[in-house]
Structure formats: structure tokens, C-alpha cells
Design an enzyme around this catalytic site. Structure first.
Site: not given
Ligand code: CFM
Length: 529
Positions: A183, A54, A85, A51
Site C-alpha cells: 500500500h 498484492a 477483489r 504479499c
């Protein structure tokens, strides 16, 4: 019927119409092939995507070690981005490194009903008192957007109160079609508020490494090589990075872009605002690494740097060649399928090819069309409701900090030799007959694996175990399971060793999956078939 047809045939007409645009078979001629990407998932389909939160918090912001990132929301989202991660970080000179912590306001039902702002203020206060971070970032999750807590006002108030930058990111999970939107939100804010605020002086051979997140220590391996060649790394965005370093990113003379999906737009903005050129690099695979190092040296055009680069390449190769050659003899002729986020499914094909492994299927979770087809098609992408959902900002030329390293003429000349402002799409680098899938979903994963039977399936945690239970080895290309680094010269050996170990330990082939022993429910996709 080819494998694309056989897999998609099981869909209802409506779902078929949509999915056929996201799957293609590479044609024999190297013509441009168009794929549909960066569009919303069909409701009911089990996607492997993440999402917006994230992408913003988990991917871009979390690796910044001197920043305390607070997740404003119920605990689940924060917990899911806690350490999964493997973006590694070491404390810098100031001793600050908070990436191993999981900071959250832990909203409860009462906070959702009456508002969570009070709790957020209290969390910021505690974070300042306990950690004394350089900066504080607040990331909101879905409920925060729904109830309307004003995280930006609270950030401004806290910034005043605690005398340090406090920034808010409205990255509610539901925004946009995937983590890619997140991002953009994270990077745009770093561009607007952080880059250019430092006062470092210019250094020789100064570079920024963009789109490198230090998964399994990749960034450290890349930095080790770059430093040997003589580069000064101003900042890394954002693997093992820091707020303080990013403040000085405008002082670099070159930006190198590893993951273009997550950051190509920032590279462009840095060029517009500060005049810094960027080139596409790939440090996955020895041949790709050598190419990247040579391209960089050519950009700076310094004879000593060029000579030292060649020495480093020769030395690094002599260290690993024998071992790599051994693994090549073990892996030659094997086949692989890759399904990763937005750039690795392409990057790793080069290393696999070096090892003699053929890629028969590759796909991205959330890439945009340019990642598949090449940067040159960007201007032809038509805006739609999904692409409009992605936050865009515009920057302008900074008269004080703007600095061109190359003259326009030098730039144009070099553009013919090195990938200035450019990256090729994944499709072009694939063999005829191989399959490209955008947003490969759970059903398609199972079906393609059954049909193609690759020796190894590179993917992530959500799809790894289903493949293994079906008898196909799987390695995670997101986290490298518990291994790495895989980048650079030494990384290539680590990768080859891990893949060889996996392939020559065919334990999964002996497993009888539960669905072969017990009856399972049968359903249809799309509902109107
Ligand atoms: Fe870039 Fe990434 Fe990737 Fe990505 Fe990611 Fe990742 Fe990835 Mo997982 S930034 S697009 S959102 S290279 S977390 S370090 S491995 S999906 S292919």
C-alpha cells in the site's frame, strides 16, 4: 484456562512467546492495551496474509480504470489479482476502463535466466497499441527483484517514447511482512508523481474520498449519498478512481478517510503539502454513516449544507428503517467473529452492534498497532527491522498550491467535536472479555472457532471454507461473496439481509467434515516442543 490460554497452550515455548503478544483479551477497564502487530510471520505458520505485490497492485493500483497495470513476472501473480477483489469500476467520459483485463509479461524460465526487460518493453508497446491508456503502471513480482530487471529505467524510456506517464513500482512480493508495505509503495508514488499535476479549478464543498475501494459497489453507494448532500467529489483513492481525477486531488478542501490502514499517511502528507485537513469517517452502519455526514457538514460549517445533510439522513432512514428493524429482530443476540485485513474488522462491529450482534473475537491480518490501539500511540511505536522495511517519503509545503480552509483557531476548536487527524483503535470499541488477535493463523482460526462457536465468522476466501465445513457459517468481508454494496444506508440492509439468510439456513451444521470420518495426520507446531 481462558480461550486464549487454551489455544496458545498447544504451541512450543518459542512460538508461544511470540504469539502471546499478538492475542489479547479485552480488559474490563478501558485502559490502553498493547498488542504486537506488523511483524513478520513465524516460518511454518499458515498465515492468512497477502504479499507486498498484492497490496500495491491488487489493492491500491488496480482500481484505477484509465491506467493499464502490467504485472511483470510469471503469470500466477497476475492471474491471482485478476478480478478476485471485486473493486468495481465504470468507464468515465473518455470511455477508458481496463480493470477487467489481466496484463502480464508472462515471464518464462528463459526470461528469468536471461532477463525479462525485452519482454517488458514489448508488453508496453502492445498495451499502448491495443488500449491507448492514459497511463501505464508496471508492478514487479518476486523474480524480477531477484534477477534485477531495471523496471524504472524502462518506464522512463517508455514515457518518453509513448508520450504518457509510465510508472514503475518495485513491489516484489517478498518485501516486508504483509500487503501493507505494498500500500505504501503504491500510495507514495501516487503522492510523488500524480497528485498535484492536474489543473482543475477549486469547487465548492470539494472532497477526496481516501481509502475507499468500491468493493461490491460500496463507493458508488457512498458517492450517491455524498452527492445528494451537495459534495463535489474530486477523486476517490482508488475505488472506481482514475489517474486524471487523482491529478486534481490537491484542489479539495477536505479529505475523508474510510480505510485508515491503507492511506492515513497520505492524508497526513496532503495536509503538509497542500494544507488539506482530513477526518476519519466510517460508512459501514447507519449510525456511523450519519455521524460521518454530520462531521463533514460541521467541518464546512455551511448552514444550507448542514440542513440538507439532515434532510438526506431523514429521507434515507425512512427508506430503510422498517426493513432494518425486521432484520434486527432476527439477528438480536447472535454472536460474530471477524477477521479481515486492516480496518474492516473494526468498521463492521458498528453495523453488527446496530443489528444486535455481539462481536466476540476480532482481528486484523496486517494492521499496525495504531489500528488496534488508536492513532495517538503512533509516536511511541519503536522502529524495528520489520517497520523499517516499509517505504516512507517526506513531502514539504507547496507554496503555490497550499491552501487552508480553516484558520488555526477554527481547526483547534473543531478538533474537539470531529475526528480531525484522528481515529480510535479497535480495542477500545470492543466489549470486555472479547478476544483480539493479530495475524490470526490457520491453526488459531480453527481452534478459536471450536471454542467460541460464533453464529457467524466474517473473513475471507482462505479461511471461509474450513469454517463452514466445521459447521460455522462464514461470509466474506473482503469480497462480500457475490453481494453488496454493504456501505451506507441501503448497504446496511443488504448486509443485514445476507447475514439473516445465512444464519437461518443452517446447512453447514448438517455437514460431517472429512476429518471426522477419515484419520488425518497429526503434527506439532514449532518443532521443539
Ligand atoms: Fe483497507 Fe481494504 Fe481493509 Fe486493505 Fe485488503 Fe480489502 Fe481488507 Mo481485503 S484496503 S485494509 S488490503 S479496507 S483487500 S478493500 S477487504 S484485506 S480490511
Amino acid at each position: 484456562m481462558d480461550s486464549k490460554g487454551r489455544v496458545l497452550d498447544k504451541y512450543s515455548a518459542r512460538v508461544f512467546k511470540n504469539r502471546k503478544e499478538h492475542v489479547l483479551v479485552k480488559a474490563a477497564e478501558n485502559d490502553t492495551q498493547v498488542i504486537s502487530a506488523n511483524t513478520r510471520v513465524i516460518p511454518g505458520i499458515m498465515t492468512h496474509r497477502g504479499c507486498c505485490y498484492a497490496g500495491c497492485k491488487g489493492v491500491v493500483l488496480s482500481p484505477l480504470k484509465d491506467v493499464a497495470v502490467i504485472t511483470h513476472g510469471p503469470i500466477g501473480c497476475a492471474f491471482y489479482t485478476w478480478g478476485t477483489r471485486r473493486h468495481k469500476g465504470r468507464a468515465g467520459e473518455d470511455g477508458k476502463n481496463f480493470i477487467e483485463y489481466c496484463l502480464s509479461t508472462d515471464m518464462q524460465e528463459a526470461d528469468i535466466v536471461f532477463g525479462g526487460e525485452k519482454k517488458l518493453r514489448q508488453s508496453i508497446k502492445e498495451v499502448v497499441e491495443i488500449f491507448d491508456p492514459v497511463s501505464i503502471f508496471i508492478c514487479s513480482t518476486c523474480p524480477v527483484g531477484l534477477i534485477g530487471d531495471d523496471i524504472h529505467a524502462i518506464a522512463a524510456e517508455a514515457q518518453e517514447l509513448y508520450g504518457r506517464p509510465v510508472m514503475a513500482f518495485s513491489c516484489e512480493g517478498y518485501k516486508g511482512v504483509s500487503q501493507s508495505g505494498g500500500h505504501h509503495i503504491a500510495n507514495n508514488s501516487l503522492m510523488k508523481n500524480v497528485i498535484g499535476t492536474g489543473d482543475a479549478v477549486k469547487e465548492k464543498f470539494a472532497i477526496n474520498v481516501l481509502g475507499e475501494y468500491n468493493i461490491g459497489g460500496d463507493g458508488w453507494e457512498i458517492s450517491r449519498i455524498l452527492k445528494r448532500c451537495g459534495y463535489h467529489i474530486v477523486s476517490v483513492m482508488t475505488g472506481d478512481g482514475s489517474y486524471k481525477e487523482i491529478q486534481n486531488a490537491h484542489t479539495a478542501d477536505l479529505n475523508i478517510v474510510q480505510c485508515h490502514r491503507s492511506i492515513n499517511y497520505i492524508a497526513e502528507m496532503l495536509k503538509t503539502k497542500y494544507g488539506t485537513s482530513w477526518i476519519k469517517v466510517n460508512f459501514v452502519g447507519t449510525e456511523s454513516t450519519i455521524k460521518a455526514l454530520r462531521d463533514m457538514a460541521l467541518y464546512f460549517g455551511d448552514p444550507e449544507l448542514i440542513a440538507r445533510t439532515e434532510e438526506v439522513i431523514a429521507d434515507e432512514l425512512s427508506e430503510i428503517s422498517e426493513e432494518l428493524e425486521y432484520f434486527r429482530t432476527r439477528l438480536k443476540g447472535k454472536t460474530a467473529a471477524l477477521f479481515v485485513g486492516g480496518s474492516r474488522a473494526h468498521h463492521y462491529q458498528f453495523l453488527l452492534k446496530e443489528l444486535g450482534v455481539e462481536t466476540i473475537l476480532a482481528g486484523y491480518e496486517f494492521a499496525h498497532r495504531d489500528d488496534y490501539e488508536g492513532r495517538e500511540i503512533i509516536d511511541t511505536i519503536k522502529e524495528d527491522a520489520d517497520s523499517k522495511n516499509i517505504e516512507t517519503i517526506t513531502v514539504s509545503h507547496d507554496p503555490e498550491k497550499f491552501n487552508l480552509f480553516l484558520s488555526e483557531e477554527q481547526y483547534e476548536k473543531l478538533k474537539e467535536k470531529i475526528p480531525l487527524d484522528n481515529y480510535p483503535g479497535m480495542i477500545k470499541d470492543m466489549n470486555a472479555g472479547s478476544i483480539v488477535v493479530d495475524d490470526l493463523n490457520h491453526f488459531e482460526t480453527e481452534e478459536f472457532l471450536k471454542l467460541l462457536k460464533p453464529d457467524i465468522f466474517f473473513s475471507g476466501i482462505k479461511d471461509k471454507y474450513i469454517a463452514q465445513k466445521g459447521g460455522i457459517l462464514s461470509r466474506q468481508l473482503h469480497s462480500y461473496d457475490y453481494s453488496g454494496p454493504y456501505a451506507g444506508f441501503r448497504g446496511a440492509v443488504n448486509f443485514a439481509r445476507d447475514v439473516t439468510m445465512g444464519i437461518y439456513t443452517p446447512a453447514w451444521g448438517f455437514v460431517t467434515p472429512p476429518w471426522k470420518k477419515t484419520p488425518t495426520l497429526v503434527g506439532t507446531y514449532g518443532g521443539d516442543a
